[in-house]
Structures are given as structure tokens and as C-alpha cells.
Motif scaffolding. Structure first.
Motif, PDB file in Angstrom:
ATOM      1  N   GLN A 233       0.822  -1.206   0.000  1.00  0.00           N
ATOM      2  CA  GLN A 233       0.000   0.000   0.000  1.00  0.00           C
ATOM      3  C   GLN A 233       0.855   1.255   0.000  1.00  0.00           C
ATOM      4  O   GLN A 233       0.406   2.326  -0.429  1.00  0.00           O
ATOM      5  CB  GLN A 233      -0.924  -0.012   1.224  1.00  0.00           C
ATOM      6  N   HIS A 234       2.082   1.135   0.486  1.00  0.00           N
ATOM      7  CA  HIS A 234       2.979   2.283   0.559  1.00  0.00           C
ATOM      8  C   HIS A 234       3.886   2.398  -0.668  1.00  0.00           C
ATOM      9  O   HIS A 234       4.653   3.339  -0.773  1.00  0.00           O
ATOM     10  CB  HIS A 234       3.849   2.198   1.817  1.00  0.00           C
ATOM     11  N   TYR A 235       3.829   1.437  -1.587  1.00  0.00           N
ATOM     12  CA  TYR A 235       4.720   1.487  -2.750  1.00  0.00           C
ATOM     13  C   TYR A 235       4.537   2.741  -3.604  1.00  0.00           C
ATOM     14  O   TYR A 235       5.515   3.300  -4.113  1.00  0.00           O
ATOM     15  CB  TYR A 235       4.553   0.222  -3.598  1.00  0.00           C
ATOM     16  N   PRO A 236       3.297   3.221  -3.820  1.00  0.00           N
ATOM     17  CA  PRO A 236       3.167   4.475  -4.586  1.00  0.00           C
ATOM     18  C   PRO A 236       3.913   5.640  -3.946  1.00  0.00           C
ATOM     19  O   PRO A 236       4.375   6.545  -4.648  1.00  0.00           O
ATOM     20  CB  PRO A 236       1.655   4.717  -4.598  1.00  0.00           C
ATOM     21  N   SER A 237       4.050   5.610  -2.619  1.00  0.00           N
ATOM     22  CA  SER A 237       4.796   6.695  -1.971  1.00  0.00           C
ATOM     23  C   SER A 237       6.258   6.672  -2.374  1.00  0.00           C
ATOM     24  O   SER A 237       6.933   7.708  -2.353  1.00  0.00           O
ATOM     25  CB  SER A 237       4.666   6.600  -0.445  1.00  0.00           C
ATOM     26  N   ALA A 238       6.762   5.500  -2.756  1.00  0.00           N
ATOM     27  CA  ALA A 238       8.156   5.421  -3.204  1.00  0.00           C
ATOM     28  C   ALA A 238       8.363   6.232  -4.477  1.00  0.00           C
ATOM     29  O   ALA A 238       9.389   6.908  -4.647  1.00  0.00           O
ATOM     30  CB  ALA A 238       8.557   3.962  -3.438  1.00  0.00           C
ATOM     31  N   LEU A 239       7.381   6.188  -5.382  1.00  0.00           N
ATOM     32  CA  LEU A 239       7.473   6.984  -6.605  1.00  0.00           C
ATOM     33  C   LEU A 239       7.402   8.475  -6.280  1.00  0.00           C
ATOM     34  O   LEU A 239       8.161   9.283  -6.840  1.00  0.00           O
ATOM     35  CB  LEU A 239       6.344   6.614  -7.564  1.00  0.00           C
ATOM     36  N   ALA A 240       6.517   8.839  -5.348  1.00  0.00           N
ATOM     37  CA  ALA A 240       6.385  10.247  -4.971  1.00  0.00           C
ATOM     38  C   ALA A 240       7.662  10.764  -4.318  1.00  0.00           C
ATOM     39  O   ALA A 240       8.107  11.885  -4.605  1.00  0.00           O
ATOM     40  CB  ALA A 240       5.194  10.416  -4.023  1.00  0.00           C
ATOM     41  N   ILE A 241       8.262   9.963  -3.451  1.00  0.00           N
ATOM     42  CA  ILE A 241       9.501  10.385  -2.795  1.00  0.00           C
ATOM     43  C   ILE A 241      10.631  10.459  -3.808  1.00  0.00           C
ATOM     44  O   ILE A 241      11.519  11.318  -3.717  1.00  0.00           O
ATOM     45  CB  ILE A 241       9.850   9.421  -1.644  1.00  0.00           C
ATOM     46  N   GLY A 242      10.600   9.607  -4.817  1.00  0.00           N
ATOM     47  CA  GLY A 242      11.589   9.699  -5.888  1.00  0.00           C
ATOM     48  C   GLY A 242      11.500  11.025  -6.621  1.00  0.00           C
ATOM     49  O   GLY A 242      12.516  11.676  -6.888  1.00  0.00           O
TER      50      GLY A 242
END
Length: 878
Positions: A233-242
Motif C-alpha cells: 500500500q505504501h509502494y506508490p509513496s516510493a514513486l512520490a519520494i523519488g
């Protein structure tokens, strides 16, 4: 306007996008294996890795005489890299199929490609609005680009000192020149394509690293909590933090615009505030207008288009050094950051190295993740990439320290004891020796020919950095990373090794003091160094007269130095965990002393690395031709910005969203989040206002009835009018020999020729001239410059510099004198344009009348030197 431009020059953008994509494809079979520990397999770094590896193969085979400097040879170098990668992948027993992996990670790949395209086209648009290459060091960089493009083999000819190869770290120019030659674009377009490419590659690299850090932490959570659903569920946040990391690295500015420029321009800052900030040209209001007492002398406008010309330049100088009387030094430290670099648009080595710095950061994280020692072939590649940083920008040798630190953290996390064993230390030393040794071998041709003005390290007696100025530079990072370190200390609990951290910080302080004393004593007995290090004492009658004032001055840096040392304390205490203790002080049982993930461990490492880099200029600096710490602050703060940008993106996510830990109390998270948003927003004012000034205002797009067409071709801006530019282009098309030399106007002691009128012919064609900007040549060549610049005949009858020879060639009224200079310096062409007619005597130039011209446009003539040799010697006018 935009679509008209895309229609005209969109093919050039497309060609560079495609070439870099193919470079990434060529290296990816090898890179997929090398970067196997990263969740993304280094996909976002593949373009930079491909360009660097292909560039190395192309360069070294040229040096060895096995290839020539042609597009076909570049293609062959790329095929060599591809074949090596395919063989490596095919012989990998545990290989993972690439295509299924690509399908499984399509969201990351799509996000990376979209980000690259947006950044590349976006910054190309900014450059197309104001493509001028006038001012600062762009003429020099254009000269390097053209000199490399036209050199038949390597090492490439120095366009500003005929008969010699470039004596400068020029790997980045080779890479950009190969792209220019492959795409077939003019150098004026290539220059302004290189900048958007560097912008996009750097942002893309930061995106990939931050993404990998977050995903690695989420996987750590999965292993600990067995909660794969929550982690995903937190994987999309990885793209945002990138994306946030990309913004931090290349888009965001410092706090100067919000904290100083806006209050200054709108007259809302008190004089005391400006004096306390103490920024160059912003420490006081201009003289007030007596006729308007309420006018503080500034624009009183929020519109940056109305502000002082190049106001944005001021914020690359936010640290100000003064003498003991409080007077500012003539030469101030440079506090450049990437967004400023791209606004200024100099294609200098520190900018050319940006994507590859991100590559080394990614390689370092990949190293931390490994459970085993590197294989020999992997060590060779690490040395090739890390050593290439010296060839790109010699100051970036600091990345050797980061890679070695990564190896230490790898061993620390693998052994799980919270300390490095003797075997671990031996392994780190052995790895370091291998990196240095292989770098020396792989880049030996560069090291043999490289010269420098650097004269060793000397103590910084008088110039600590004030914290208010340091905060203007790094404010958001300091707040975000400070909060992260506090949270990590709390997460560590009883495993936080405060005792070791105190001992380590005491050791660091002791080392700094001891090193300072040793350097000071050494400098005292070297007259050439003593003046730079101890001029304050010599000017004040000796040490006794300045001890108290110097100590008081050093107190100005205590807060800055204390904050950085405190950051190191927190990193050491968290990294080198200890066993938890019972209430009676005896060790408690713990299955694993180290509880942080590899991602957090690596972020702690780069936080500490940034702290070390930004602390060092307070105590030492590299001695160069300037005699002050201008370049040491510049180059070390610059790398600190890169490291802290990536670390801050991860830290922000870790404090606010990381599911692996008990979250920070909600009110504190809200305060921290709000403060971070405010600080980031304040820093984003700089790029918005600077782009409006630099691209829109200077590009003429704010003028009523604007009809200025967008273009990336800035070459003509370096010429003195259309006839001059056409003649230069004509000469470039005529002069095909690799040993051609062109004579053009020059003069002694050229440092920064703002208009580019001097050395413009060699700069725009790449044809070497006798001497270009001699001040720069002296910096590049150090002690060897004088012998290269001065001609003395066997009988000691002729003693002239190259500038003297040019003056004699043009001013002499006798063809025989001109012929002697032509033969002495193997001159092929003589250029007579506006600057030459302005600088040299009319009667001297008249001796060329009647000779056949190679190129002629208006009042510009280009003569073949052969024609002078065929003519009988005569006086001008006879």
C-alpha cells in the motif's frame, strides 16, 4: 511559439533522447547484474552508466590508437559494451530474466521515463527562451566542446594553446561531444541540449535512488512484520519520494530569495536584519533618494523582472568571509547549488559530473545491500565508475570516501554486532587499495597529462561559516535531517551507542585540531604558503596581537560546527548499535543488535558524509591561485547538497509515513510536516523567480509584442555580428586538417572575457589558436604554463610570449616578420575580423591586402597562411 520551435528543433531533442536511451540499453545487461541488489536494478541510473562506460571505452581505445574520433567508432564502443554485458548476463548462473522483471516493474519504468522526458523537454524549453552563450565561462566550455569534436584522435587538442592537449578534467566534454557528433547537430545546439540532458539525468538518478531506498525499507518492514499487503500500500509513496528527491537535487533553490532578496527589494527588512545576514551586495540598502525619504533605494517590487540585473547570481554567494577589521574579502566563497548552475547555464565540469555523482551514490547503496564481497569484475567496474569521477571533475574524488564508507556499512550490517572487526577493517582497506590502484591503471593516460594549480592543503585560520548563512544555504535539509536523526535515536532506544559516539566525536575534534596544528606549523616554514595562511598575523604585527581577535572570530562558526558534529554524533550512535542494557547495566539478550534497515543505514552514511564535507572548509582549504577558500567551499558544499537532497527525501518519508516503526506523535508530525512544507515552498521561490528573470526577461519574452523565436542554437551569440559568425562557420567548413592552427586576436591576462570577443574563432570552431584565455590556461597547467607560453630561441635573441607573437604577426609591416611567426607556431589560417581590426594597426593589417581569401564576409577576411609564404617579403603599402 512552442510548437513552432518543436517543429524546427524537435528532431535534435528526439535524437539525444534516443541516443541516451540506447546507451542505457547497451549497458543494461551488465548493469542488471551489477545492480542486482537494488529493487529497481538501477534502471533510472542506466542512461548515466551507459554514457560513462561507452565514453570510457571510446576514450581509452582512442588513446591506444585503436579507434579514431568518429561517430562510427562511438557506435563500435557501444557495441563492445553491449557484447560484454550480454556475455556477462549469459554466464550468470543465478540470472533473473530481464523481460519478466521489466513487466513486473512497469510502473517504476513508466514513471522514470515520463520524469526524464518532462525534465529534459522542460529545461530545453527554458534554454530555448534564452540560448545565449555569452558571459562567465561558457566561451571556454564551447571551446572544449568544439576542440574535442574536431580532434581526429585523443588526447584532444587544446583549442586555446596550439600544440598541446587539453590539461583539464574533460571526460564530460568527451561524452557530450560524442552525442553531438552522433546526432550531427551544431555545437550551438549541442551546448544547449547538454544542459537539459544533465538536468534530466541528474533528477532521474535521484528519483531512482530515493525509490530504491523507500522500497528497501518497505521490504524490511515485510520481513519484520510479515505484512506484505500493508507494505505494498505504501509502494506508490516510493514513486512520490523519488520525484521529491529529483526536485530537491536540481529544481529547488536555497532560502536566499525568500529570506533576503524579497525583503530587500520590498524594503520590508530592517537595516539591522540585512547587516546581520551580511550577504554580499545585500548587507545594506542603497543610498536613499533625498527627494523621496520613504524610498529605500530598491525597486519596491515583488516582480523579479524589475529587480537588479542578475539578482539571482547573489545566492551563489551566501557565505561571506571578512578580515579582522570586518571588511569583506575581495574574493568570496562560492556557494553554488545545482538549480543555480542550470540557471547560469555554464557547462562546467561540476555540472557535467552531476548525473554520474548520482550513479556513484546508487552504486554505493547497491554495495551496502550486498551480503558478500564483490567479485573481481565488479571491483573493476566500481573502480571504473568511481575513478571516472576524477576525470569528470577532480574534486569529485571525494566519492572514493563514500564508496569506502558504503563497504564499511555493508560489513557492519552483515556481521550484526554493531562494530567492525579487525577482519572488516582489513577488508575495507583492501577494497580501498584495489579501487585506487585500478583507477590509476584505468585512467593512467589522463593522470600522465594532467596538470593543476593546486598547491596542497592549508589551515583556515580566520573564516568559519556563520550559522545564519549556513542555514540560508541548507535550511530545509537541516530541519528534515535533524528531525530524522532525533527520530532514529528514539527508534534505536537502548541500542543507541552514545558512549562510542562521544568517543568518536572527541576523536574527530582532536584530529581536526591536530591536523590544523600540523598544517599550520608546516605552512609557517613555507614562504609561498605562509602568506596565504598567516597573512592576518603578518599584517597585525605577529601572533600575540591577533590571538584574541582570531579566537573571537572562530566563535562565529561554533554553532555551524556544533550542528554538524551533533549530526555525526547521532549517525555514529545509531549505526554502531550496542546491546540493550538491563536496569542493572548488564547486557540484555537481543537476537539482533542492529535493528535499522540497509536503506536507513545508507541514509545515515550519506548524512554523515555531507556533514564531513561541509565541516571541512571551516578548518582547511585547498591552496590554489585565489589564495582563499573560494573553491573548497564551492566544491564540498556542492556535493553536500547532492547527498543531503537524496537523504532528505527519504528522511521526510521515514518520519511521516514509514510503517516499519511506531509513528511519531501526531501533533509533532503535523508540526514537522508543516514546517518542512513551508521551508521547501520558500526555497521553490528561487527557481520560479530566477527562471522568470533569466529566461523570460533576458530572453525578451516579457517585452510587449514579443516575437523572439525559441531556439537552442546559441552559437551566434559568441560572434561579433552576422558577418563574423558566417566567416567563422566558413572557416570551420574549410579547415579539415587535424593540425590546423588559426591566428586571432588575444591579449595578456585574460581571465573572463565576458563578451567572448577574444578566442571566439577557436572557441566556435575548435581549431587551436596560439593562446586563448591565458589566465585559465595558467590555472589548468600550473607551473608548466610559463614554459609552454614563452618562446626563447637558442641564442636567447627572441624572448616572446604567444600573445607577443600574435601582436607581431598582425602589427608588423613586414611580411618576413609575419612569416617567421607563422612557421614558428605552424599557423594555418589568419583571421581578421572586428576585434582584430580594433586591436591591431591598420598599416600592419595592410600587408595581407591582395592575398587570396579563404573566407570573406563583409569586413571579415580569412587568409590561408600558405599564401603568405608564397608571397615575396615586402613592407606593407609597398
Amino acid at each position: 511559439m512552442f510548437f513552432d520551435w518543436i517543429g524546427r528543433e524537435g528532431g535534435a531533442l528526439l535524437s539525444w533522447w534516443l541516443l541516451t536511451l540506447l546507451a542505457g540499453v547497451a549497458v543494461y545487461p551488465l548493469f542488471f547484474r551489477l545492480m542486482g541488489m537494488l529493487p529497481s536494478r538501477g534502471y533510472a541510473l542506466a542512461r548515466a552508466a551507459g554514457l560513462m562506460l561507452i565514453g570510457f571505452v571510446f576514450w581509452i581505445l582512442n588513446i591506444l590508437g585503436l579507434l579514431s574520433n568518429t561517430p562510427g567508432s562511438t557506435v563500435l564502443a557501444a557495441l563492445i559494451v553491449l557484447v560484454i554485458g550480454l556475455v556477462s548476463y549469459a554466464t550468470w548462473k543465478e540470472r533473473e530474466p530481464i523481460l519478466p522483471w521489466l513487466r513486473a516493474n512497469w510502473s517504476h519504468i513508466l514513471a522514470a521515463e515520463l520524469l526524464f522526458a518532462v525534465m529534459f523537454v522542460g529545461w530545453a524549453t527554458v534554454r530555448a527562451m534564452n540560448p545565449s552563450l555569452v558571459a562567465t565561462e561558457k566561451p571556454m566550455e564551447m571551446a572544449f566542446l568544439n576542440g574535442i569534436r574536431r580532434s581526429a584522435t585523443f588526447p584532444p587538442h587544446d583549442p586555446w594553446m596550439s600544440g598541446y592537449a587539453i590539461s583539464y578534467y574533460h571526460f564530460g566534454y568527451i561524452i557530450m561531444a560524442t552525442l553531438a557528433n552522433l546526432s550531427g547537430v551544431s555545437s550551438g545546439i549541442a551546448f544547449n541540449l547538454a544542459l537539459p540532458l544533465l538536468f534530466a539525468l541528474t533528477g532521474l538518478g535521484a528519483f531512482g535512488i530515493a525509490y530504491d531506498l523507500v522500497v528497501t525499507q518497505l521490504r524490511h518492514f515485510t520481513e519484520k512484520q510479515k505484512n506484505e499487503v500493508l507494505a505494498r500500500q505504501h509502494y506508490p509513496s516510493a514513486l512520490a519520494i523519488g520525484v521529491l528527491a529529483a526536485v530537491f537535487v536540481v529544481v529547488m533553490g536555497n532560502l536566499g530569495t525568500a529570506a533576503v532578496e524579497i525583503p530587500y527589494q520590498t524594503c520590508t527588512a530592517s537595516p539591522a536584519y540585512l547587516k546581520w545576514m551580511n550577504l554580499d551586495e545585500r548587507d545594506a540598502y542603497p543610498a536613499q533618494d533625498a527627494a523621496a525619504p520613504g524610498n529605500c533605494g530598491t525597486t519596491q517590487s515583488l516582480d523579479p523582472a524589475n529587480w537588479n540585473y542578475w539578482w539571482w547570481f547573489r545566492y551563489s554567494r551566501v557565505v561571506r568571509d571578512t578580515d579582522l577589521t570586518g571588511q569583506p574579502l575581495v574574493i568570496q566563497p562560492i556557494t553554488e547549488f545545482p538549480q543555480f548552475s542550470f540557471i547560469l547555464s555554464d557547462m562546467h565540469p561540476h555540472v557535467l559530473a552531476l548525473p554520474f555523482a548520482m550513479l556513484i551514490v546508487g552504486l554505493s547503496f547497491n554495495l551496502v545491500m550486498r551480503k558478500r564481497d564483490l567479485y573481481v569484475w565488479e571491483v573493476v567496474l566500481y573502480a571504473l565508475f568511481t575513478g571516472g569521477m576524477i576525470f569528470l571533475n577532480s574534486w569529485d574524488a571525494v566519492y572514493f570516501g563514500l564508496v569506502l564508507g558504503a563497504e564499511a556499512v555493508r560489513r557492519l550490517t552483515n556481521n550484526g554486532t554493531g562494530q567492525l572487526t579487525g577482519r572488516d577493517w582489513l577488508g575495507v582497506v583492501r577494497f580501498g587499495i584495489a579501487l585506487v590502484g585500478l583507477t590509476a591503471i584505468l585512467y593512467l593516460p589522463f593522470f600522465i597529462g594532467f596538470r593543476s594549480q593546486a598547491g596542497g592543503i592549508i589551515p583556515n585560520v580566520l573564516w568559519p561559516t556563520q550559522f545564519n548563512q549556513f542555514f540560508i544555504m541548507f535550511g530545509p535539509f537541516l530541519v528534515i535531517l535533524g528531525a530524522f536523526l532525533i527520530v532514529e535515536a528514539r527508534r534505536a532506544g537502548q541500542t543507541f551507542n552514545a558512549r562510542l559516539a562521544v568517543q568518536a566525536i572527541a576523536g574527530i575534534i582532536g584530529f581536526l585540531v591536530l591536523a590544523f596544528l600540523i598544517l599550520a606549523i608546516t605552512a609557517w616554514f613555507k614562504p609561498e604558503v605562509r602568506q596565504a595562511a598567516f597573512q592576518v598575523a603578518d599584517e597585525s604585527g605577529g601572533f600575540l596581537g591577533v590571538i584574541a581577535p582570531v579566537l573571537l572570530r572562530r566563535l562565529q562558526g561554533v554553532v555551524t560546527e556544533g550542528v554538524l558534529l551533533l549530526a555525526m554524533f547521532a549517525v555514529i550512535g545509531r549505526l554502531f548499535a550496542r546491546e540493550p542494557r538491563k536496569t542493572d547495566g548488564t547486557p540484555d539478550s537481543a537476537p539482533q543488535v542492529i535493528t535499522y534497515s540497509a536503506a536507513t543505514g545508507f541514509v545515515l552514511l550519506i548524512i554523515a558524509a555531507g556533514a564531513v564535507l561541509t565541516l571541512l572548509p571551516d578548518f582547511v582549504y585547498l591552496r590554489d591561485g585565489f589564495g582563499v577558500r573560494i573553491n573548497t567551499v564551492f566544491k564540498l558544499y556542492y556535493q553536500g547538497w547532492l547527498l543531503w537532497s537524496v537523504a532528505s527525501a527519504y528522511a521526510l518519508w521515514s518520519v511521516l509515513y514509514d510503517p516499519a516503526w511506531e509513528p511519531v506523535a501526531t501533533p509533532l508530525r503535523l508540526v514537522f510536516g508543516a514546517l518542512s512544507v513551508v521551508l521547501i515552498a520558500l526555497c521553490m521561490i528561487y527557481p520560479v523567480d530566477a527562471i522568470r528573470s533569466r529566461a523570460f526577461k533576458e530572453g525578451g519574452h516579457l517585452d510587449p509584442g514579443d516575437t523572439n523565436a525559441l531556439t537552442l542554437d546559441g552559437g551566434a551569440s559568441l560572434a561579433m555580428g552576422p558577418d563574423d559568425y558566417n566567416a567563422i562557420q566558413c572557416l570551420a567548413s574549410v579547415a579539415k586538417a587535424d593540425n590546423d592552427v588559426v591566428a586571432e586576436a588575444t591579449k595578456a591576462n585574460i581571465a573572463y572575457n565576458i563578451t567572448g570577443n577574444y578566442s571566439r574563432v577557436s572557441g566556435l570552431t575548435g581549431i587551436p589558436t596560439l593562446i586563448g584565455w591565458d589566465n585559465h590556461e595558467r590555472q589548468w597547467r600550473g607551473e608548466t604554463f610559463d614554459s609552454a607560453n614563452l618562446f626563447v630561441d637558442a641564442a636567447n635573441n627572441i624572448n616572446e610570449t604567444r600573445a607577443d607573437a600574435i601582436a607581431k604577426l598582425y602589427n608588423s609591416t613586414n611580411i618576413a616578420d609575419a612569416l617567421a611567426e607563422i612557421r614558428r607556431y605552424n599557423i594555418s589560417y589568419i583571421y581578421i575580423g572586428p576585434q582584430e581590426r580594433r586591436d591591431f594597426s591598420e598599416v600592419g593589417l595592410a600587408k595581407f591586402d591582395g592575398l587570396p581569401t579563404v573566407c570573406h564576409f563583409g569586413n571579415v577576411d580569412v587568409y590561408a597562411a600558405d599564401a603568405v609564404g608564397l608571397q615575396a617579403p615586402k613592407a606593407a603599402g609597398n
